[in-house]
Design a protein around this motif. Structure first.
Motif, PDB file in Angstrom:
ATOM      1  N   GLU A  97      -6.523   3.702  17.465  1.00  0.00           N
ATOM      2  CA  GLU A  97      -7.835   3.717  18.128  1.00  0.00           C
ATOM      3  C   GLU A  97      -8.420   2.317  18.227  1.00  0.00           C
ATOM      4  O   GLU A  97      -9.002   1.942  19.236  1.00  0.00           O
ATOM      5  CB  GLU A  97      -8.793   4.629  17.337  1.00  0.00           C
ATOM      6  CG  GLU A  97     -10.173   4.776  17.973  1.00  0.00           C
ATOM      7  CD  GLU A  97     -11.074   5.714  17.166  1.00  0.00           C
ATOM      8  OE1 GLU A  97     -11.000   5.702  15.915  1.00  0.00           O
ATOM      9  OE2 GLU A  97     -11.865   6.445  17.781  1.00  0.00           O
ATOM     10  N   GLU A  98      -8.258   1.523  17.152  1.00  0.00           N
ATOM     11  CA  GLU A  98      -8.844   0.178  17.188  1.00  0.00           C
ATOM     12  C   GLU A  98      -7.873  -0.846  17.761  1.00  0.00           C
ATOM     13  O   GLU A  98      -8.192  -2.035  17.801  1.00  0.00           O
ATOM     14  CB  GLU A  98      -9.350  -0.237  15.797  1.00  0.00           C
ATOM     15  CG  GLU A  98      -8.275  -0.444  14.757  1.00  0.00           C
ATOM     16  CD  GLU A  98      -8.848  -0.797  13.377  1.00  0.00           C
ATOM     17  OE1 GLU A  98      -9.960  -0.373  13.044  1.00  0.00           O
ATOM     18  OE2 GLU A  98      -8.147  -1.500  12.631  1.00  0.00           O
ATOM     19  N   LEU A 101      -6.107  -0.977   0.650  1.00  0.00           N
ATOM     20  CA  LEU A 101      -5.440  -0.252   1.735  1.00  0.00           C
ATOM     21  C   LEU A 101      -5.658  -0.932   3.078  1.00  0.00           C
ATOM     22  O   LEU A 101      -4.756  -1.003   3.910  1.00  0.00           O
ATOM     23  CB  LEU A 101      -5.983   1.184   1.831  1.00  0.00           C
ATOM     24  CG  LEU A 101      -5.538   2.206   0.800  1.00  0.00           C
ATOM     25  CD1 LEU A 101      -6.170   3.558   1.115  1.00  0.00           C
ATOM     26  CD2 LEU A 101      -4.025   2.334   0.792  1.00  0.00           C
ATOM     27  N   ALA A 102      -6.884  -1.416   3.276  1.00  0.00           N
ATOM     28  CA  ALA A 102      -7.232  -1.958   4.595  1.00  0.00           C
ATOM     29  C   ALA A 102      -6.731  -3.381   4.806  1.00  0.00           C
ATOM     30  O   ALA A 102      -6.504  -3.808   5.939  1.00  0.00           O
ATOM     31  CB  ALA A 102      -8.749  -1.900   4.773  1.00  0.00           C
ATOM     32  N   THR A 122       0.876  -1.173   0.000  1.00  0.00           N
ATOM     33  CA  THR A 122       0.000   0.000   0.000  1.00  0.00           C
ATOM     34  C   THR A 122       0.914   1.224   0.000  1.00  0.00           C
ATOM     35  O   THR A 122       2.099   1.105   0.262  1.00  0.00           O
ATOM     36  CB  THR A 122      -0.838   0.071   1.294  1.00  0.00           C
ATOM     37  OG1 THR A 122       0.072   0.236   2.398  1.00  0.00           O
ATOM     38  CG2 THR A 122      -1.677  -1.156   1.521  1.00  0.00           C
ATOM     39  N   PRO A 151      -3.849  -5.226   4.205  1.00  0.00           N
ATOM     40  CA  PRO A 151      -2.576  -5.685   4.802  1.00  0.00           C
ATOM     41  C   PRO A 151      -2.585  -5.701   6.336  1.00  0.00           C
ATOM     42  O   PRO A 151      -2.077  -6.643   6.950  1.00  0.00           O
ATOM     43  CB  PRO A 151      -1.555  -4.663   4.262  1.00  0.00           C
ATOM     44  CG  PRO A 151      -2.140  -4.193   2.972  1.00  0.00           C
ATOM     45  CD  PRO A 151      -3.627  -4.154   3.220  1.00  0.00           C
ATOM     46  N   GLN A 152      -3.161  -4.668   6.943  1.00  0.00           N
ATOM     47  CA  GLN A 152      -3.160  -4.607   8.406  1.00  0.00           C
ATOM     48  C   GLN A 152      -3.919  -5.805   8.989  1.00  0.00           C
ATOM     49  O   GLN A 152      -3.519  -6.371  10.003  1.00  0.00           O
ATOM     50  CB  GLN A 152      -3.801  -3.296   8.866  1.00  0.00           C
ATOM     51  CG  GLN A 152      -3.702  -3.039  10.358  1.00  0.00           C
ATOM     52  CD  GLN A 152      -2.294  -2.682  10.809  1.00  0.00           C
ATOM     53  OE1 GLN A 152      -1.505  -2.150  10.028  1.00  0.00           O
ATOM     54  NE2 GLN A 152      -1.959  -3.008  12.041  1.00  0.00           N
ATOM     55  N   ALA A 201     -16.658   4.989  12.598  1.00  0.00           N
ATOM     56  CA  ALA A 201     -15.359   5.433  13.117  1.00  0.00           C
ATOM     57  C   ALA A 201     -14.281   5.466  12.031  1.00  0.00           C
ATOM     58  O   ALA A 201     -13.226   6.049  12.232  1.00  0.00           O
ATOM     59  CB  ALA A 201     -14.904   4.540  14.263  1.00  0.00           C
ATOM     60  N   ASP A 202     -14.559   4.822  10.905  1.00  0.00           N
ATOM     61  CA  ASP A 202     -13.681   4.984   9.741  1.00  0.00           C
ATOM     62  C   ASP A 202     -14.273   6.116   8.917  1.00  0.00           C
ATOM     63  O   ASP A 202     -15.026   5.911   7.966  1.00  0.00           O
ATOM     64  CB  ASP A 202     -13.578   3.676   8.954  1.00  0.00           C
ATOM     65  CG  ASP A 202     -12.726   2.666   9.683  1.00  0.00           C
ATOM     66  OD1 ASP A 202     -11.503   2.883   9.759  1.00  0.00           O
ATOM     67  OD2 ASP A 202     -13.278   1.695  10.234  1.00  0.00           O
ATOM     68  N   HIS A 203     -13.901   7.320   9.321  1.00  0.00           N
ATOM     69  CA  HIS A 203     -14.622   8.503   8.871  1.00  0.00           C
ATOM     70  C   HIS A 203     -14.618   8.664   7.357  1.00  0.00           C
ATOM     71  O   HIS A 203     -15.588   9.117   6.775  1.00  0.00           O
ATOM     72  CB  HIS A 203     -14.045   9.743   9.550  1.00  0.00           C
ATOM     73  CG  HIS A 203     -14.195   9.707  11.039  1.00  0.00           C
ATOM     74  ND1 HIS A 203     -15.152  10.433  11.697  1.00  0.00           N
ATOM     75  CD2 HIS A 203     -13.548   8.994  11.984  1.00  0.00           C
ATOM     76  CE1 HIS A 203     -15.059  10.189  13.004  1.00  0.00           C
ATOM     77  NE2 HIS A 203     -14.093   9.330  13.197  1.00  0.00           N
ATOM     78  N   ALA A 257     -12.479  -4.592  14.068  1.00  0.00           N
ATOM     79  CA  ALA A 257     -13.134  -3.616  13.190  1.00  0.00           C
ATOM     80  C   ALA A 257     -12.522  -3.627  11.792  1.00  0.00           C
ATOM     81  O   ALA A 257     -13.230  -3.491  10.789  1.00  0.00           O
ATOM     82  CB  ALA A 257     -13.051  -2.218  13.808  1.00  0.00           C
ATOM     83  N   GLY A 258     -11.209  -3.825  11.726  1.00  0.00           N
ATOM     84  CA  GLY A 258     -10.525  -3.814  10.432  1.00  0.00           C
ATOM     85  C   GLY A 258     -10.970  -4.957   9.539  1.00  0.00           C
ATOM     86  O   GLY A 258     -11.173  -4.773   8.332  1.00  0.00           O
ATOM     87  N   ALA A 302      -1.996  -9.163   8.262  1.00  0.00           N
ATOM     88  CA  ALA A 302      -0.762  -9.307   9.034  1.00  0.00           C
ATOM     89  C   ALA A 302      -1.057  -9.637  10.498  1.00  0.00           C
ATOM     90  O   ALA A 302      -0.155  -9.963  11.257  1.00  0.00           O
ATOM     91  CB  ALA A 302       0.058  -8.010   8.958  1.00  0.00           C
ATOM     92  N   SER A 355     -16.074   0.036  17.424  1.00  0.00           N
ATOM     93  CA  SER A 355     -15.059   0.776  16.676  1.00  0.00           C
ATOM     94  C   SER A 355     -13.676   0.692  17.305  1.00  0.00           C
ATOM     95  O   SER A 355     -12.688   0.943  16.655  1.00  0.00           O
ATOM     96  CB  SER A 355     -15.469   2.243  16.550  1.00  0.00           C
ATOM     97  OG  SER A 355     -15.391   2.865  17.820  1.00  0.00           O
ATOM     98  N   ARG A 356     -13.591   0.366  18.579  1.00  0.00           N
ATOM     99  CA  ARG A 356     -12.278   0.303  19.221  1.00  0.00           C
ATOM    100  C   ARG A 356     -11.808  -1.136  19.378  1.00  0.00           C
ATOM    101  O   ARG A 356     -10.845  -1.406  20.092  1.00  0.00           O
ATOM    102  CB  ARG A 356     -12.326   1.029  20.562  1.00  0.00           C
ATOM    103  CG  ARG A 356     -12.841   2.444  20.399  1.00  0.00           C
ATOM    104  CD  ARG A 356     -12.684   3.262  21.635  1.00  0.00           C
ATOM    105  NE  ARG A 356     -11.272   3.525  21.885  1.00  0.00           N
ATOM    106  CZ  ARG A 356     -10.829   4.159  22.962  1.00  0.00           C
ATOM    107  NH1 ARG A 356     -11.666   4.555  23.888  1.00  0.00           N
ATOM    108  NH2 ARG A 356      -9.553   4.375  23.113  1.00  0.00           N
ATOM    109  N   SER A 357     -12.468  -2.034  18.663  1.00  0.00           N
ATOM    110  CA  SER A 357     -12.066  -3.427  18.730  1.00  0.00           C
ATOM    111  C   SER A 357     -11.142  -3.749  17.560  1.00  0.00           C
ATOM    112  O   SER A 357     -11.338  -3.266  16.448  1.00  0.00           O
ATOM    113  CB  SER A 357     -13.318  -4.309  18.660  1.00  0.00           C
ATOM    114  OG  SER A 357     -13.038  -5.478  17.953  1.00  0.00           O
ATOM    115  N   PRO A 358     -10.129  -4.578  17.816  1.00  0.00           N
ATOM    116  CA  PRO A 358      -9.213  -4.942  16.737  1.00  0.00           C
ATOM    117  C   PRO A 358      -9.910  -5.658  15.572  1.00  0.00           C
ATOM    118  O   PRO A 358      -9.366  -5.729  14.476  1.00  0.00           O
ATOM    119  CB  PRO A 358      -8.212  -5.875  17.425  1.00  0.00           C
ATOM    120  CG  PRO A 358      -8.293  -5.522  18.871  1.00  0.00           C
ATOM    121  CD  PRO A 358      -9.717  -5.110  19.104  1.00  0.00           C
TER     122      PRO A 358
END
Lengths: 816, 162
Positions: free
Chosen positions: A427-428, B154-155, A414, B157-158, B32-34, B93-94, B161, B88-91
C-alpha cells in the motif's frame, strides 16, 4: 446409498470408549460408472479441508472419474465428506487456466507462452532487485500446495532473493493455532491426534463448527457420542450441529471468548479441580495465570458474554470431572480479537487438569486448510523452515549451512513479515513486486475495498499463479497457470500431523505446470546460486525435493527424516515426528511430557499476549520453562469495534459445509454449488421480527467499510448477531474483482482491517453492522443450506436434497 | 510524609503525561498502520489509569499535579488523522513510523526510570501503599517499552534497506 448433500455425514457407526473406529468406505464415481470399469486407483488424500482423509482417485481413459476413501487410513477409515466425494470434478472444469496470460498495452490480459510470461516477470524482478533490493519483493502463498512446492519456495525466497516478505493465506486461518502452540509448548505441532476422540470422555469445542469444517472428524466425534459415556461442551454463537447435540451449549457474544475461558479456568481453580502434582512438575507460570483469571468470576463473565452463569458452571463441571478431555479450537477463536490469548487459555485448561499426552487427552488447535501445516513447517508462513527460531543464531547458522549460503543472506533481523503487513508495504509502495500463489485475497482478505485498491495500483507488479482466473488473477500483470491436486505428485500433512503422499493421477490441462516447477524455472532464470556458485536449488523432481526437506527437518520437532515416498506408498498416512531409524510413529506428541521449551530448542521465545511484543532470549530464559509447558494469562479486553447506534449488530463471517474458501473448486462442482449457490444473511428470529424481515427477503448489511446484499435466513443463532458466509465473490457473475454491476455480495466488503497482536491473524468475527430490508422475497427461500448451522427455525422448502446426482456409496467394514 | 517523594511522584506523573500525549499522537499519525494505531490507543487508556493512580498517591501526600493542562491532542487529533491518511500511501510513511516509535520508546524509558525511583523512595520511606502501587504498575510501563521496541525493530529493516 445416501444423498450426501442432504445427509452430509452418512450412516452412524457408534464408537464405544477405547474401541477402534470401524471402516466405512465411501465412494462416488461418475454417473453410471461401475467400480470394475475403473482403469486405475491412484493413492492420494483429500485437499478440501484440514482433515486430510486418505482416498484413491479413480482414473479411466486418462481422466479422473471418481474417488474412494481408503479403509485402512487412520484419519478417516474410508469415510469422505461431501467436498471430498464431489470436489474432484472441478479439475476438469472448462474454464481452467491452460496458458499463461500477460497484460497488454491495451490493459487486457492476453494468452501467451511460458517463455514470454517468464521473461516479463524476470525483467521486472531483476529491475526491482537492482533498484530497491530484496525488500521490494513479496510472496503471498497458500494452504493448498504440497511440501515440495513450499520448501522450494522457502529456499528461493529466503536463500535466493533474501526477502523477509513471505507469508501464506494460512495467516487468515491457522496462524493462531501455530502461535498458541508456540506460546504454550515452545513449538508448533499438534499435541493430540484423531484417535484421541476414541478414548475421550469429554469434548470441549471452542469456536469450532466441526460438523461443517471437518465433516469426517465430526463423524468420528458423533460416533463416539453415540457409543455412550462421553459429554460435549460447545462454545459457539451459532446453533451449529454440535451445539444442538451438546450437554452444554454456551453462545457468547462475538468478541468475548477470553472472558468466558478465563471464567472457566477461574471456576476450575475455585472448585479445586486442578491436578496440582501435574502443574508443579510439568508447567511454569501457574500463579501469574491464576492471578489474572481471579479477576473473572463466573458472574462477571456471564454479564460480559451474555450467557447464563449456571451454564458456565455446568461447563466447568463437565470439564472438571472429565477423565479424558479433548479440547479443540478453530476460527471462532482464531478470527476473533485476543485470538492467541484465548487459544492459549484452552491449552491452559487441559494443562491444569493434567489432560495431555495420554489417550483421549489433549488439544487440537485445528487448521483450516489441507496443507496449512506444511506452510508453517517449511517456513513460508512467517516462520523459519522446520520450526527454526529466527532469533536463534545457531538455528540460522544451521540453515545457512544446509543451504550453503551466507547466514546474512537469510533475512532474520525480524520474524518473516505477516500477510497484513505485506499488504501494508504494498500500500505504501515499499513492496512493488507481489507474487500471489494459489490464493484469492481479492475475496478472502478483510476490507475488500482497501485490498482491491492495493492490488490495482499501477506501481505494483502483480503475479498470480492459480488454476483459475480468480478475482485476484483478473488484476494481475502476469498470470501463471498451475497444475493442482491429482495432476502432480507431492506430500502434505493434516491437522493431526499425518503425512500423506498424493500421486499424480492425470496430466495437467494445456500448458499448466506444477507450482514447484514454476519456482524452479524462476530460480534458474534468475541464476540463484549457493556460496560455491552451484545452482541454489539442487532438485528437480518432487521426490528429490522431499529428500531435501527431510534433511532440513532432521533433528527438529517436525522430523520427517525417517519417512520416504516408498514408505508412504506402503502405509496410508504416517505421523511426524518420524526420525531416521523409526519403525513406527507416535500418536500423542507429548507422551513423555517433555515440551519444546528449552531455549536452544524452542521455535519462538513467545510474546506478551496483550501487546504482541516479542520476548528476547534472556526474557525467555527468565521464565525457566526448561521442558515444561508455559501457562500464560491475559486479561479480557472489549473488541475493537462494538455495536453502536449507527451499526447496532455484531457481524461475523464463516463457512458452509458445501463450499471451501472462495469456491475456486467447490463452486465449479455441480452438487456443491447447487447445495449452496449464493450468499445469504443469517438473523435471529427476534432481530428479524423487529426489523420486519422474513425468510427470503433481500437485505442489505452495511459496516463503516462497505455493504453487501443477500437473502435473509432466519436461524437459531444468537440475538444481535448477523452472519454471512465469506465464500461468495464475483468470478461467476461475469464480472471483475470489484462490485461493479450487481450489488456487492462478498462478506469481506464489511470486515475490519485489524489483527491479533500476537498471531497477526485478521479479525473476521467482530465487526459492527446495520441491516435494512431492501425488498420482500417472493416466497422463495434463502439460498442457505438447510442441513447445518444455517438451518431455518421454521420449515422452508428444502433446496439441499439433490436426488440421485449426489448419491454416494457407503460400504461398512462388516460387509467387506 | 516527604515533600521530596511527592516531587518524585509529580515527576513520574509528568513523564506519564508526556507518554500519554505521544501515544495519542502516534495513534493519530499512523491510521493506516492499523495495528500501531490500535495498540497506541489501548496503551494510552492504560497510561491514563497509571496517571490516575499517581494522582491518588499525590492526594495522600497532600500535593496536587502541577497542571491540569491536557495538551493539544484533542485540538489537533482530527488534523493529524487527515494528514496521516494523505501520506499513508507514500513510501516515506515507514520512516516516519520508525522515528515516532523510537521517540515513544524513549519516552517510556523515562517513565520506567521514574517509577523505579518511586520504588526506591517508597522503600526508604517505608510507604507500603506506594510500594504496592509501584509493583502493580511497573510491569505495565515495561510492557509499553517492550512493545515500542519490538514494533520499532519490525519496522526498521524495510526503511533502512530503502
Amino acid at each position: 446409498m445416501t444423498d450426501r448433500i442432504a445427509d452430509p455425514w452418512g450412516p452412524l457407526t457408534p464408537l464405544g470408549s477405547g474401541e477402534d473406529w470401524v471402516a466405512r468406505v465411501d465412494s462416488y464415481l461418475d454417473d453410471g460408472l461401475a467400480p470394475g470399469a475403473v482403469d486405475a486407483w491412484v493413492q492420494s488424500a483429500c485437499v478440501l479441508c484440514s482433515n486430510g482423509c486418505g482416498l484413491d482417485i479413480a482414473v479411466k481413459d486418462g481422466r479422473m472419474v471418481g474417488v474412494r476413501g481408503r479403509g485402512d487410513d487412520r484419519v478417516n477409515r474410508g469415510r469422505l465428506g461431501p467436498k471430498g466425494l464431489f470436489g474432484w470434478q472441478a479439475n476438469a472444469s472448462s474454464d481452467r487456466l491452460i496458458h499463461p496470460l500477460v497484460r497488454g498495452k491495451d490493459g487486457e490480459l492476453h494468452e501467451t507462452d511460458w517463455d514470454t510470461a517468464m521473461q516479463r516477470l524476470i525483467a521486472k524482478s531483476r529491475q526491482l532487485l537492482e533498484e530497491d533490493g530484496p525488500s521490494s519483493h513479496g510472496f503471498y502463498n497458500s494452504g493448498q500446495l504440497f511440501i515440495e512446492d513450499y520448501y522450494t519456495l522457502a529456499l528461493v525466497t529466503k536463500g535466493g532473493i533474501g526477502t523477509p516478505h513471505t507469508d501464506g493465506n494460512t495467516r487468515l486461518c491457522t496462524a493462531t493455532a501455530a502461535q498458541a502452540l508456540k506460546e504454550t509448548f515452545g513449538a508448533d505441532g499438534q499435541p493430540a491426534c484423531y484417535e484421541d476422540v476414541n478414548h475421550a470422555d469429554a469434548f470441549f469445542l471452542v469456536g469450532h463448527n466441526v460438523a461443517e469444517t471437518q465433516t469426517v472428524l465430526w463423524m468420528r466425534i458423533r460416533d463416539r457420542l453415540a457409543g455412550g459415556g462421553a459429554k460435549l461442551v460447545v462454545v459457539d454463537p451459532r446453533r451449529t450441529i454440535p451445539a444442538s447435540m451438546a450437554d452444554v451449549h454456551l453462545a457468547p457474544k462475538n468478541g468475548t471468548n477470553l472472558a468466558l475461558l478465563n471464567a472457566i479456568l477461574n471456576r476450575l481453580i475455585l472448585t479445586d479441580r486442578i491436578d496440582q502434582a501435574f502443574v508443579d512438575e510439568h508447567t511454569v507460570g501457574f500463579d501469574t495465570m491464576a492471578e489474572v483469571v481471579a479477576d473473572m468470576p463466573v458472574e462477571r463473565a456471564a454479564e460480559i458474554c451474555g450467557v447464563n452463569a449456571n451454564d458456565i458452571r455446568e461447563a466447568a463441571n463437565i470439564i472438571g470431572d472429565a477423565e479424558a478431555l479433548l479440547s479443540t479450537c478453530l476460527q471462532g477463536v482464531y478470527q476473533s480479537h485476543q485470538a492467541t490469548a484465548s487459544a492459549v487459555q484452552v491449552n491452559n485448561i487441559n494443562l491444569v487438569r493434567g489432560m495431555i499426552g495420554r489417550p483421549g487427552c489433549g488439544v487440537l488447535q485445528m487448521n483450516g486448510q489441507p496443507t496449512a501445516q506444511n506452510t508453517r513447517e517449511t517456513g513460508v508462513n512467517g516462520d523459519m523452515p522446520a520450526f527454526r527460531n529466527w532469533q536463534n543464531e545457531q538455528h540460522m547458522a544451521d540453515l545457512a549451512k544446509l543451504w550453503n549460503v551466507d547466514v546474512l543472506q537469510i533475512p532474520h533481523a525480524t520474524p518473516p513479515t505477516h500477510a497484513m503487513e505485506i499488504f501494508r508495504y504494498a500500500e505504501e509502495g515499499a513492496i512493488r513486486f507481489l507474487w500471489v500463489i494459489a490464493t484469492n485475497p481479492a475475496v478472502s482478505m478483510p476490507e475488500l475495498g482497501r485490498i482491491r485498491q492495493i492490488l490495482s495500483q499501477d506501481r505494483l507488479f502483480l503475479v498470480v499463479q492459480d488454476a483459475f482466473l480468480t478475482e485476484t488473477a483478473r488484476l494481475a500483470d502476469v498470470v501463471l497457470p498451475a497444475a493442482i491436486w491429482g495432476e502432480k505428485t507431492g506430500t502434505f500433512t493434516n491437522a493431526d500431523r499425518t503425512v500423506h503422499l498424493s500421486e499424480r493421477a492425470v496430466g495437467p490441462p494445456g500448458d499448466a505446470r506444477p507450482d514447484m516447477d514454476i519456482f524452479l524455472d524462476y530460480a534458474r532464470r534468475m541464476g540463484f546460486t549457493d556460496r560455491d556458485g552451484a545452482p541454489l536449488v539442487k532438485w528437480s523432481t518432487p521426490e528429490e525435493a522431499f529428500e531435501a526437506w527431510k534433511a532440513c527437518s532432521k533433528g527438529r520437532p517436525c522430523d520427517y527424516s525417517g519417512l520416504s515416498y516408498d514408505l508412504l506408498r506402503s502405509k496410508s498416512g504416517l505421523r511426524w515426528p518420524y526420525p531416521e531409524g523409526a519403525t513406527e510413529d507416535v500418536d500423542d506428541l507429548y507422551a513423555d511430557l517433555q515440551f519444546h521449551t528449552r531455549s536452544e530448542d524452542c521455535e519462538d521465545y513467545g510474546h506478551d499476549l496483550l501487546t504482541g511484543a516479542s520476548l528476547e532470549e534472556k526474557e525467555f530464559r527468565a521464565i525457566g520453562a526448561e521442558g515444561r509447558a508455559i501457562l500464560k494469562g491475559a486479561e479480557y479486553a472489549p473488541a475493537p469495534e462494538t455495536p453502536d447506534e449507527s451499526y447496532p449488530f455484531l457481524f461475523s463471517t464463516g463457512r458452509t459445509l458445501y463450499q471451501f474458501h472462495t469456491r475456486t473448486k467447490t463452486g465449479r462442482t455441480r452438487q456443491l454449488q447447487h447445495a449452496a449457490p449464493d450468499v445469504w444473511v443469517e438473523l435471529a428470529p427476534e432481530d428479524a421480527g423487529r426489523e420486519g424481515i422474513e425468510e427470503g427477503d433481500l437485505v442489505e448489511v452495511a459496516s463503516a467499510r462497505g455493504r453487501i446484499q443477500g437473502r435473509a435466513r432466519i436461524t437459531g443463532g444468537r440475538v444481535g448477531v448477523v452472519f454471512a458466509p465469506f465464500h461468495y465473490g464475483y468470478w461467476d457473475l461475469g464480472r471483475t474483482a470489484g462490485p461493479d454491476g450487481r450489488e456487492p455480495r462478498a462478506a469481506n466488503e464489511l470486515t475490519i482491517t485489524r489483527w491479533d497482536p500476537v498471531s497477526k491473524q485478521p479479525l473476521f468475527k467482530v465487526a459492527a453492522v446495520n441491516v435494512t430490508k431492501v425488498a420482500a422475497g417472493d416466497g422463495t427461500p434463502s439460498p442457505a443450506p438447510t442441513t447445518a448451522a444455517s438451518a431455518p427455525v421454521v420449515d422452508v422448502t428444502t433446496a439441499a436434497a439433490t436426488g440421485d446426482v449426489a448419491e454416494a456409496d457407503e460400504t461398512m467394514e462388516a460387509e467387506t | 510524609m516527604s515533600a521530596d517523594l511527592a516531587a518524585a511522584i509529580r515527576s513520574a506523573r509528568d513523564a506519564e503525561t508526556d507518554l500519554l500525549h505521544q501515544l495519542r499522537k502516534v495513534a493519530d499519525r499512523h491510521v493506516a498502520d492499523h495495528d500501531v494505531a490500535a495498540m497506541c490507543t489501548t496503551l494510552a487508556e492504560r497510561t491514563q489509569r497509571r496517571i490516575d493512580a499517581l494522582d491518588s498517591q499525590l492526594d495522600r501526600y497532600g500535593s496536587v499535579a502541577a497542571s491540569g493542562w491536557e495538551g493539544w491532542d484533542h485540538l489537533v487529533a482530527g488534523a493529524r488523522r487527515t494528514a496521516s491518511k494523505m501520506t499513508s500511501r507514500s513510501p516515506s510513511a515507514g520512516a516516519v513510523l520508525v522515528a515516532d516509535l523510537r521517540s515513544l520508546y524513549l519516552a517510556s524509558q523515562e517513565v520506567s526510570l521514574d517509577w523505579t525511583l518511586l520504588k526506591q523512595g517508597a522503600m526508604v520511606m517505608r510507604d507500603a501503599e506506594l510500594l504496592e502501587e509501584v509493583k502493580k504498575q511497573l510491569p505495565e510501563v515495561e510492557r509499553v517499552s517492550a512493545w515500542a521496541k519490538s514494533r520499532c525493530k519490525l519496522a526498521a529493516p524495510q526503511v533502512l534497506a530503502g
